[in-house]
Scaffold this active site. Structure first.
Site, PDB file in Angstrom:
ATOM      1  N   HIS A   1      41.919  37.761  -1.243  1.00  0.00           N
ATOM      2  CA  HIS A   1      42.021  38.499  -2.506  1.00  0.00           C
ATOM      3  C   HIS A   1      43.503  38.715  -2.778  1.00  0.00           C
ATOM      4  CE1 HIS A   1      41.336  42.505  -4.833  1.00  0.00           C
ATOM      5  NE2 HIS A   1      41.637  41.514  -5.620  1.00  0.00           N
TER       6      HIS A   1
ATOM      7  N   ARG B   1      45.361  49.297 -15.172  1.00  0.00           N
ATOM      8  CA  ARG B   1      45.891  50.591 -14.714  1.00  0.00           C
ATOM      9  C   ARG B   1      46.959  50.358 -13.652  1.00  0.00           C
ATOM     10  NH1 ARG B   1      41.253  49.549 -11.592  1.00  0.00           N
ATOM     11  NH2 ARG B   1      41.881  49.265  -9.415  1.00  0.00           N
TER      12      ARG B   1
HETATM   13  C1  MV4 Z   1      33.540  36.789  -5.508  1.00  0.00           C
HETATM   14  C2  MV4 Z   1      33.439  36.455  -4.133  1.00  0.00           C
HETATM   15  C3  MV4 Z   1      33.168  35.137  -3.817  1.00  0.00           C
HETATM   16  N1  MV4 Z   1      32.989  34.228  -4.787  1.00  0.00           N
HETATM   17  N2  MV4 Z   1      33.373  35.832  -6.445  1.00  0.00           N
HETATM   18  C4  MV4 Z   1      33.861  41.513  -4.890  1.00  0.00           C
HETATM   19  C5  MV4 Z   1      34.355  42.574  -5.795  1.00  0.00           C
HETATM   20  C6  MV4 Z   1      34.674  41.927  -7.078  1.00  0.00           C
HETATM   21  N3  MV4 Z   1      35.916  42.437  -7.550  1.00  0.00           N
HETATM   22  C7  MV4 Z   1      34.706  40.465  -6.819  1.00  0.00           C
HETATM   23  N4  MV4 Z   1      34.193  40.269  -5.500  1.00  0.00           N
HETATM   24  C8  MV4 Z   1      33.967  39.027  -5.003  1.00  0.00           C
HETATM   25  N5  MV4 Z   1      33.814  38.037  -5.899  1.00  0.00           N
HETATM   26  C9  MV4 Z   1      33.092  34.590  -6.085  1.00  0.00           C
HETATM   27  N6  MV4 Z   1      32.902  33.672  -7.036  1.00  0.00           N
HETATM   28  C10 MV4 Z   1      33.644  37.458  -3.186  1.00  0.00           C
HETATM   29  C11 MV4 Z   1      33.900  38.751  -3.620  1.00  0.00           C
HETATM   30  C12 MV4 Z   1      34.130  39.721  -2.591  1.00  0.00           C
HETATM   31  C13 MV4 Z   1      35.392  40.326  -2.451  1.00  0.00           C
HETATM   32  C14 MV4 Z   1      36.443  40.054  -3.320  1.00  0.00           C
HETATM   33  C15 MV4 Z   1      37.661  40.662  -3.165  1.00  0.00           C
HETATM   34  C16 MV4 Z   1      37.865  41.533  -2.116  1.00  0.00           C
HETATM   35  C17 MV4 Z   1      36.857  41.809  -1.252  1.00  0.00           C
HETATM   36  C18 MV4 Z   1      35.603  41.224  -1.397  1.00  0.00           C
HETATM   37  C19 MV4 Z   1      34.582  41.506  -0.499  1.00  0.00           C
HETATM   38  C20 MV4 Z   1      33.359  40.920  -0.651  1.00  0.00           C
HETATM   39  C21 MV4 Z   1      33.128  40.033  -1.701  1.00  0.00           C
END
Ligand code: MV4
Length: 446
Positions: free
Chosen positions: A207, A290
């Site tokens: 992320h 924000r």
């Molecule tokens: C995702 C992903 C995998 N693939 N989208 C979780 C919160 C939201 N902001 C977006 N998230 C995710 N989107 C796709 N296409 C995995 C997550 C996700 C995640 C993302 C960022 C930080 C931590 C996370 C923990 C679990 C899942």
């Protein structure tokens, strides 16, 4: 701008107060009855009690906050993060009262609050996305068709979501109906809106988010990325700037794409674009309109005061510098210290008998704690952000380890011991982690 009301509490209320103070702007704190002796109230020039402990009746009480601004003759409101910070109606009402909202326009807050509109907007502006449905899914049949096209596993996400709520994976067609149904039910319950969309599920992304500032004269500048992969149940624990996996050239390329997009959008004030990064590819997922909790790591590597910039922008000033003036120096790490048990994460509010902040070169602590303070049970459990800056990532880790050992928060349980274990871990030290790393680290007990 002569007087600003800070519509928040805790460390972020202090953070905003400090920027105002240095700019010669007087501050008004608002607080619930549970926060009467909180540090943000003590330091502000004036304070107004806006309601009882539950946030809904105090920090989310728009009428009480606007009344407090009126009676104290404040001319601006800074919302901090959380609470009303991404509430477009609030931003609108602040401006309707003749006050300056220190943040983006209500229109942009609303646009990015709808994740489908946010993605469509970024796609149109040339920002790369995860493959997925072109917009909201209108039926299970459409979901099946899109999944067949982009291939399983897929993710169904709530349009009004964010923070991981209303998100369901389907590994194959057999699991799609259930994911579709559960995601829509959860979205309806959590947000009152059952619109959902689909994305290809990335199984081991990082992320990575990009910080930008935009003034009202068409200048948009980025301040590089933060790696926020170290999270548990969508709560970030450690963030770093820059990301251990990104080169300066990759940062420049992403930054150029993003600043071009936001210039076209006419965006203003601070913003953060969230990306998933896997196999060297960036995919935009959401935008936060924000100031973010983890903004200090960016401040440390860029030598900039982001809150001061937010205030200057809100006052109509020009950024006064360009992208070429933004330089990145060294590495910064933030540890979010929360009032929680370091293994079970059970909340641990209560009286802090001793608080001692670490110090020394490159050490910053953003906290509203003091010895004798009682952490109330009603709010977010964040009690301190330890932010460390050093010339290299290895030195930043060593410095964080040293600062964690100096820091004392007695009387309540905190996540300090967990942060020590993370800093000592060889995989963390190699920068070898994804969004799933911390969950497993906690499960195996280190
Ligand atoms: C995702 C992903 C995998 N693939 N989208 C979780 C919160 C939201 N902001 C977006 N998230 C995710 N989107 C796709 N296409 C995995 C997550 C996700 C995640 C993302 C960022 C930080 C931590 C996370 C923990 C679990 C899942």
């Amino acid at each position: 701008m002569k007087k600003a009301l800070i519509a928040n509490r805790g460390e972020i209320a202090l953070r905003v107060h400090r920027a105002c103070q240095e700019m010669g702007i007087r501050t008004v704190a608002v607080h619930s009855t549970a926060d009467a002796s909180a540090m943000h109230v003590r330091l502000a020039d004036e304070s107004v009690c806006i309601g009882p402990p539950p946030a809904r009746e105090s920090y989310l009480n728009v009428a009480a906050i606007l009344s407090a601004a009126t009676i104290t003759q404040a001319d601006a409101i800074h919302p901090g993060y959380g609470f009303l910070s991404e509430n477009a109606k609030f931003a609108e009402m602040v401006e309707a009262h003749g006050l300056t909202f220190i943040g983006p326009t209500a229109e942009h807050i609303r646009m990015m609050g709808d994740k489908i509109t946010a993605k469509e907007t970024m796609r149109r502006l040339g920002v790369p996305l995860v493959p997925g449905s072109p917009g909201a899914l209108s039926s299970l049949e459409e979901a099946r068709a899109v999944a067949a096209e982009i291939k399983y596993p897929v993710l169904i996400k709530a349009a009004a979501g964010g923070g991981g709520r209303g998100m369901k994976v389907a590994h194959d067609e057999a699991g799609l109906e259930e994911a579709w149904r559960v995601a829509r039910t959860e979205a309806k319950a959590a947000f009152g809106d059952d619109s959902v969309y689909m994305e290809k599920y990335l199984d081991r992304p990082r992320h990575i988010e990009l910080q930008i500032l935009a003034d009202t004269h068409g200048n948009v500048v980025h301040f590089g990325e933060r790696d926020c992969s170290l999270q548990r149940r969508h709560q970030k624990l450690v963030e770093e700037a820059g990301s251990p996996v990104l080169s300066a050239a990759e940062r420049d390329a992403l930054g150029a794409q993003v600043t071009r997009a936001l210039r076209q959008l006419g965006y203003r004030n601070a913003g953060t674009l969230e990306f998933l990064w896997q196999d060297g590819q960036f995919a935009f997922i959401e935008m936060n309109t924000r100031l973010q909790v983890e903004h200090p790591v960016t401040e440390m590597v860029c030598g900039i005061d982001l809150v001061r910039e937010q205030i200057r922008i809100a006052a109509g000033e020009r950024l006064g510098y360009g992208q070429e003036d933004v330089r990145f120096s060294g590495h910064a790490i933030e540890c979010r210290i929360t009032a929680e048990h370091p293994e079970t994460f059970a909340p641990s509010p209560g009286r802090v008998t001793t608080y001692h902040a670490p110090g020394g070169l490159g050490v910053r602590v953003d906290s509203a704690l003091y010895s004798g303070y009682t952490v109330p049970p009603h709010y977010d459990s964040l009690v301190a952000k330890l932010v460390v800056h050093a010339p290299t990532r290895a030195q930043a880790i060593a410095r964080t380890r040293r600062a964690l050992d100096e820091m004392v928060v007695d009387g309540i349980e905190t996540t300090l011991p967990l942060h020590r274990r993370i800093m000592d871990d060889p995989e963390f030290q190699r920068g070898d982690y994804t969004i799933h790393w911390l969950e497993r680290f906690v499960a195996r007990g280190g």
